[in-house]
Enzyme design. Structure first.
Site, mmCIF file in Angstrom:
data_model
loop_
_atom_site.group_PDB
_atom_site.id
_atom_site.type_symbol
_atom_site.label_atom_id
_atom_site.label_comp_id
_atom_site.label_asym_id
_atom_site.label_seq_id
_atom_site.Cartn_x
_atom_site.Cartn_y
_atom_site.Cartn_z
ATOM 1 N N LEU A 138 0.861 -1.188 0.000
ATOM 2 C CA LEU A 138 0.000 0.000 0.000
ATOM 3 C C LEU A 138 0.894 1.232 0.000
ATOM 4 O O LEU A 138 1.590 1.508 0.974
ATOM 5 C CB LEU A 138 -0.899 0.026 1.241
ATOM 6 C CG LEU A 138 -1.600 -1.268 1.674
ATOM 7 C CD1 LEU A 138 -2.569 -0.983 2.820
ATOM 8 C CD2 LEU A 138 -2.326 -1.920 0.506
ATOM 9 N N LYS A 163 8.878 8.447 17.648
ATOM 10 C CA LYS A 163 9.800 7.320 17.803
ATOM 11 C C LYS A 163 10.047 7.019 19.270
ATOM 12 O O LYS A 163 10.174 5.854 19.668
ATOM 13 C CB LYS A 163 11.092 7.617 17.042
ATOM 14 C CG LYS A 163 10.814 7.629 15.519
ATOM 15 C CD LYS A 163 11.879 8.339 14.714
ATOM 16 C CE LYS A 163 11.523 8.317 13.224
ATOM 17 N NZ LYS A 163 12.427 9.157 12.433
#
Lengths: 447, 447
Positions: free
Chosen positions: A24, A218
């Site tokens: 995708l 992160k």
């Protein structure tokens, strides 16, 4: 022994049906991923023990996707449909809305998922990990932190017998490049940023990078995986690098230190914390030699002690390497009829209060110098119980620093360890003094 | 989809039977491993999803094993018997004879194996990997290269979608410590070695370390796993650090370089190679900042580009961290009724001929200086087709260097890239010249 063993017969019986992979997104990372999957198809099949096949590439406009290694017949705009006819779905769409929909859709239809989407995982990670565990499929996302660096997998699997206590990560290449350029060339932040934008190292809207939000995503993922507890982007305190001046850098260099934007996650008696802030590091620290757009994560664990993982944090090919590594892992699990370890969030750890973490700080004030200035500022620090380790008042701001006039001096104070709440209150109190002007810079000093 | 899926019912039905772990060897790493297994038992059980239990510790003399965390009733001298009553056998005996016997015995009886034994794997790795694959059990050995550093697992699993082209490893802490001390203190090899022995950083018989054999074992394992081909210790060319002098180090420092003992494995059109040699590296190379007894491996892969893995290469606790990480991985596989990926050695790659690899070399000759010396030596290099990049004749050996008299000078030549066979032939020819004395040092210059 009462557990199942995978037998040789299973292997032989299953090894000819191709494992179907859906992609995708066909941007930089997507196209590089497709190229690895297509060009290395044969070698990957050998490593997996079963053939692997790219069965579709979902994109917004098939007419705009032109890569010689992507067969035009594979392109589709029916993303949801593609999710249901694959064994492994690679999500490289980005963002947190449709990406979440399709990832959950893929899991629901029994596909394992690979994603590089840090924003998605920092926001909805626990929901997605649980959905994958409930369905008995894999979710891997090595590329979401540190790009090509094999870091999350070791954290999830190799360090599983140890207890991670903290991680310091240089996890944003744009800010590391900017700080590096400021250091080596003595330039101001704005000038380096403009140059980085011109060279394509920084985006036209650099906010997400320079304000630390990318690193914060992160940090949330690092804390969740490292401490087996639920940490989302909303739990991360964030400070970017926009206030760092060439003078801050020069002062750091003079003290054999470097300034790095760090994602810092810690686990202590007081709880867990996840923060992003610029900090002073000794120039002998392993992270100090991480230059340019490279990333690295420095890990402290109880038994393993210090570890560091270093590599390219971005770029089509490096990121694709991590993505395809995850695909092969999931394909091997499918070939073996099992899944990898879940992401067990069995620790329901509290968040450490903001004043739990103590550190030395380097604070730089801009002042109109006159007699008694140092005494007044030192008194304010004393009143707040912050002990001063060193002072340097003999610094003229460099001519290139913006907003300074000839009358202004810098006063740089390095404290003994204190907590951040007290330090910030102290700095605020000092800012009330009438001879203090401009914006102070506050940098943590790490060992 | 015709492959098996592990279901929630399987999980629930199986999760109370403890997974039995046997430990062979109760030395430094063995006792540290036992401590982690016993003290972290509950947390490990959560991470695995099933309880784990240390069922025995094999040792030579139970009376000599005294650790509060090892229950005396677990100690046994019946190593073979213990191997047959465990689901996971941890081999920490060392050596290549009885260790091989017991590892194969454990596999034969259906147990998965964890080992830290680099010598065993460098010699019998392919035999053992095949035995494990045939029996359908796991073999993991993270601690065999780079101690606590999660490196082999990422190589085996994360980089599996990429193509590794070379690895440079600082994989021996003793030699790295010695070279580091020589560099920072300007001392000679022998003096540093004696000091390291006194401090316990080097063994009483340091041969295996300083002659490069320990690193060579690790090079064999790195090449086998990185290139999916069969490389044993017999295929590794080895050169240690005993010829490196304080003058070599001083010359390197003057050129902003460092000398490191490296395990170098490469894959090129010509084939694979695995070597151990001391080399000159730029002081900005990420490996240059690996100090003391730390280890690191620098990896180049086609898509991921440069990666580095850094951490403690030895020590009881760090090594135990890696061992227990492997145990948890195998236990998870057992709980899930599958095994990890085999170690597929599907590439039957040729070995690159010795003259296939080209590099610049730095050669240091000891000479009795007289007119015409440089011309004679330069002529010899020219005759052999080795092009000279730089010469420095103005070097007196330092007073502390052994075997020099006042009449002797050093001549240092840095070549343009050439192959090693030609270089060594050239050096041999120069040694025949009557004014050349002593032992030359030859160092590769890496980018």
């Amino acid at each position: 022994m009462d557990y199942r063993r995978f037998t040789e017969e299973d292997r032989v019986a299953e090894n000819t049906t191709p494992i179907r992979v859906a992609l995708l997104g066909a941007g930089t990372v997507g196209s590089a991923t497709a190229r690895l999957l297509v060009e290395q198809k044969e070698e990957l099949g050998k490593r997996i023990g079963r053939p692997i096949e790219l069965v579709g590439v979902a994109c917004l406009d098939p007419d705009e996707v032109n890569y010689p290694w992507i067969d035009k017949s594979l392109l589709t705009t029916d993303t949801a449909g593609l999710c249901t006819r694959a064994d492994i779905v690679i999500e490289l769409i980005g963002g947190t809305t449709v990406a979440r929909t399709f990832v959950l859709k893929a899991i629901e239809s029994g596909a394992s998922v690979v994603t590089a989407n840090k924003a998605l995982l920092a926001k909805y990670g626990p929901e997605i990990y649980q959905a994958a565990a409930d369905k008995g499929v894999d979710i891997y996302f090595e590329a979401a932190v540190g790009g090509a660096i094999p870091f999350l997998r070791p954290l999830r699997e190799s360090l599983v017998g140890d207890k991670v206590t903290s991680m310091l990560g240089i996890v944003n290449g744009t800010t590391n490049y900017i700080l590096d350029e400021m250091t080596t060339k003595g330039l101001q932040f704005d000038d380096v940023l403009k140059d980085a934008q011109a060279k394509g190292y920084a985006e036209a809207d650099p906010t997400g990078d320079i304000e630390g939000y990318d690193a914060a995503n992160k940090a949330a993922i690092m804390a969740t995986l490292g401490f087996h507890t639920n940490v989302t982007i909303d739990d991360v305190s964030v400070e970017g690098i926009t206030k760092i001046t060439a003078d801050d850098i020069a002062a750091a260099t003079a003290e054999h230190k470097v300034i790095k934007l760090l994602a810092v996650v810690e686990r202590s008696e007081a709880g867990v914390s996840a923060r992003v802030y610029p900090a002073l590091l000794s120039d002998t620290h392993p992270l100090a030699s991480v230059h340019g757009s490279f990333n690295a994560v420095f890990v402290k664990a109880e038994a393993a002690d210090d570890l560091m993982f270093y590599g390219r944090g971005a770029g089509g090919d490096p990121t694709a390497s991590a993505v395809v590594g995850d695909v092969v892992t999931e394909a091997r699990h499918i070939a073996a009829g099992c899944t990898g370890p879940e992401i067990p969030l069995y620790n329901d750890l509290p968040f450490a209060p903001a004043d739990a973490s103590r550190a030395a700080f380097a604070v730089r004030f801009l002042i109109h110098d006159k007699p008694g200035v140092l005494a007044a500022i030192a008194a304010e620090f004393a009143r707040n119980g912050v002990s001063i380790n060193g002072v340097n008042q003999d610094l003229k701001p460099t001519a290139v620093d913006p907003g300074y006039d000839g009358e202004i001096q810098q006063l740089r104070i390095v404290t003994h360890p204190t907590d951040e709440v007290t330090l910030r209150n102290t700095v605020k109190a000092v800012q009330q003094l009438d001879f203090v002007t401009g914006e102070p810079s506050i940098l943590r000093v790490l060992d």
